[in-house]
Motif scaffolding. Structure first.
Motif, PDB file in Angstrom:
ATOM      1  N   VAL A  82      14.208  76.788  14.734  1.00  0.00           N
ATOM      2  CA  VAL A  82      14.676  77.557  13.573  1.00  0.00           C
ATOM      3  C   VAL A  82      16.097  78.071  13.800  1.00  0.00           C
ATOM      4  O   VAL A  82      16.904  78.125  12.858  1.00  0.00           O
ATOM      5  CB  VAL A  82      13.697  78.713  13.272  1.00  0.00           C
ATOM      6  CG1 VAL A  82      14.236  79.609  12.155  1.00  0.00           C
ATOM      7  CG2 VAL A  82      12.341  78.152  12.859  1.00  0.00           C
ATOM      8  N   LYS A 215       9.116  82.052  10.283  1.00  0.00           N
ATOM      9  CA  LYS A 215       9.156  80.634  10.602  1.00  0.00           C
ATOM     10  C   LYS A 215       9.317  80.395  12.096  1.00  0.00           C
ATOM     11  O   LYS A 215       8.896  79.367  12.613  1.00  0.00           O
ATOM     12  CB  LYS A 215      10.308  79.958   9.860  1.00  0.00           C
ATOM     13  CG  LYS A 215      10.147  79.928   8.353  1.00  0.00           C
ATOM     14  CD  LYS A 215      11.336  79.242   7.703  1.00  0.00           C
ATOM     15  CE  LYS A 215      11.200  79.170   6.192  1.00  0.00           C
ATOM     16  NZ  LYS A 215      12.375  78.513   5.562  1.00  0.00           N
ATOM     17  N   SER A 221       5.521  79.010  12.416  1.00  0.00           N
ATOM     18  CA  SER A 221       6.172  77.703  12.323  1.00  0.00           C
ATOM     19  C   SER A 221       5.198  76.623  11.886  1.00  0.00           C
ATOM     20  O   SER A 221       5.577  75.633  11.260  1.00  0.00           O
ATOM     21  CB  SER A 221       6.779  77.322  13.679  1.00  0.00           C
ATOM     22  OG  SER A 221       5.774  76.997  14.613  1.00  0.00           O
ATOM     23  N   GLU A 351      14.958  72.032   7.257  1.00  0.00           N
ATOM     24  CA  GLU A 351      13.678  72.308   7.907  1.00  0.00           C
ATOM     25  C   GLU A 351      13.383  71.362   9.062  1.00  0.00           C
ATOM     26  O   GLU A 351      12.307  71.434   9.655  1.00  0.00           O
ATOM     27  CB  GLU A 351      12.547  72.196   6.876  1.00  0.00           C
ATOM     28  CG  GLU A 351      12.636  73.205   5.750  1.00  0.00           C
ATOM     29  CD  GLU A 351      11.598  72.955   4.672  1.00  0.00           C
ATOM     30  OE1 GLU A 351      10.953  73.928   4.241  1.00  0.00           O
ATOM     31  OE2 GLU A 351      11.434  71.773   4.277  1.00  0.00           O
ATOM     32  N   GLN A 354      12.787  73.292  12.284  1.00  0.00           N
ATOM     33  CA  GLN A 354      11.501  73.975  12.232  1.00  0.00           C
ATOM     34  C   GLN A 354      10.352  72.997  12.443  1.00  0.00           C
ATOM     35  O   GLN A 354       9.383  73.294  13.148  1.00  0.00           O
ATOM     36  CB  GLN A 354      11.337  74.684  10.885  1.00  0.00           C
ATOM     37  CG  GLN A 354      10.049  75.508  10.780  1.00  0.00           C
ATOM     38  CD  GLN A 354       9.846  76.109   9.402  1.00  0.00           C
ATOM     39  OE1 GLN A 354      10.705  75.960   8.526  1.00  0.00           O
ATOM     40  NE2 GLN A 354       8.722  76.764   9.205  1.00  0.00           N
TER      41      GLN A 354
END
Length: 422
Positions: A82, A215, A221, A351, A354
């Motif tokens: 992240v 996240k 996550s 993303e 992540q």
């Protein structure tokens, strides 16, 4: 992903830096694995030295060291992923490299077991840079080429674990601290190289506006993995894949020693051969398979080989039969890059870090629980059914195969299968 997003994602390549950037990421993963592999032959011996030769106590300490390293991967991989989404891939990759280098120097110097333990904690944190490296590849690589690039990262893993233990064993003959010094030097040299070579792959306009603790924590996550039905199914399949994989490092030596009476020479030789086979699959065969079969059929093919390979390991009454399973398990390596590529298609550019962090968290969970499960089952099944752990690994891959089949069943009849079915 739109054509415009793909063009933006590939901007480092279009500027002429893409090849050098990928080579750096490849070397980063290779050196991370090399540095990890270098200390494998000497870390237990160093712990035994700190425990004044008491092997029973040292064995417990080594188990704790392995658990804490996996736990740090579980906790910090999503944080690093992240952070790379928010602040860019370049600073996170470089800081991870510098941190890992200084950490190995700390372990080389460590005057007590507590200092060595601290170094192992830091190593688990800083070597969690793989999610950022994988996200970088997703940034700069068109979707239809990602599986091949992820395969190259798998090859870096394989090379690191082939070269690392051999180099560590050689250096360890001169002193147990030498491998740590060399591992630290390799990581710092790579970080210095990347400082001048590595461009940023994620421009500011494609980053989230703030850092999200929700996240970044390992549980939060994983929420991303539930954001899309296909992504959730692939995540479950990948977790079973990770669990099955843990049967190799946790069981290989003790299993072959008990069942086939292998000594250190044949054990090391076969492990090296398996590593070479897996590297060739990741570096060469994956790209050919993706072009001819598509990502989904390549995934099914890899899982099929894994199911058969582990079943051969479990059943093999002799060394000769057991060795037949080795190339089959190497071909299982087709599955990993294919599933990573399929997952990367189902999240946006901001993303990717992540996603890779969540995947590495799952790997950390598998690394914490699977070795305990496999070794306990092995102990309980001796002497009547010593192959039980590998039967379990084969069944886990059957489960992975079935999950992917159910998720993508409407698309299985089309060819080649690479696109999202959104």
């Amino acid at each position: 992903m739109s054509d415009q997003q793909q063009a933006t994602a590939a901007s480092p390549q279009s500027s002429g830096h893409g090849r050098a950037a990928f080579i750096f990421i490849f070397i980063t993963v290779l050196l991370d694995m090399l540095a990890l592999g270098v200390v494998v032959p000497v870390l237990p011996k160093l712990v035994i030295q700190f425990e004044h030769g008491d092997i029973s106590i040292a064995a417990k300490q080594v188990g704790i060291f392995a658990f804490i390293w996996a736990a740090m991967q579980f906790v910090f991989a999503p944080v690093i992923g992240v952070l790379s989404d928010r602040f860019g891939r370049r600073p996170v990759v470089l800081l991870s490299n510098f941190g890992l280098g200084f950490d190995y120097l700390l372990m080389a110097w460590a005057p007590t077991l507590n200092w060595l333990f601290l170094g192992r904690v830091i190593s688990g944190i800083t070597s969690a840079s793989f999610p950022t490296g994988a996200a970088y590849i997703a940034d700069v690589t068109p979707e239809d080429q990602r599986a091949a690039k992820f395969g190259m990262l798998g090859a870096a893993f394989g090379l690191g674990f082939i070269i690392g233990p051999a180099l560590g064993g050689f250096l360890g003959t001169f002193g147990l601290r030498y491998p740590f010094w060399v591992a630290g030097a390799l990581s710092l040299l790579n970080a210095a190289y990347g400082y001048f070579i590595l461009p940023e792959s994620l421009p500011p306009e494609r980053r989230p506006r703030s850092f999200s603790l929700r996240k970044a924590n390992p549980v939060g996550s994983l929420i991303l993995l539930r954001s899309h039905p296909e992504l959730a199914g692939l995540a479950c399949a990948l977790f079973l894949y990770y669990l099955a994989h843990e049967s190799l490092p946790s069981m290989w030596v003790i299993y072959t020693d008990y069942r086939y009476r292998w000594g250190p020479g044949i054990t090391g030789g076969v492990l090296a051969a398996v590593g070479v086979g897996s590297t060739l699959v990741s570096a060469l065969l994956i790209s050919i398979a993706i072009k001819r079969l598509g990502e989904l059929r390549t995934l099914f093919t890899g899982l099929f080989f894994g199911i058969i390979g582990f079943a051969v390991y479990a059943w093999a009454p002799s060394t000769t039969i057991f060795l037949i399973g080795c190339p089959l398990v190497s071909l299982w390596g087709l599955a990993g890059p294919a599933i990573q590529s399929l997952m990367s298609r189902r999240v946006g550019p901001s993303e990717q870090g992540q996603l890779q962090g969540a995947n590495t968290s799952m790997l950390g969970v598998a690394g914490m629980i699977a070795p305990l499960v496999f070794t306990y089952i092995f102990a309980a099944s001796i002497p009547r059914f010593p192959g039980t752990p590998y039967w379990l690994a084969s069944l886990l891959l059957v489960g992975s195969f079935l999950i992917v089949w159910l998720v993508f069943r409407p698309a299985v009849g089309t060819a080649p299968i690479t696109e999202s079915s959104d």
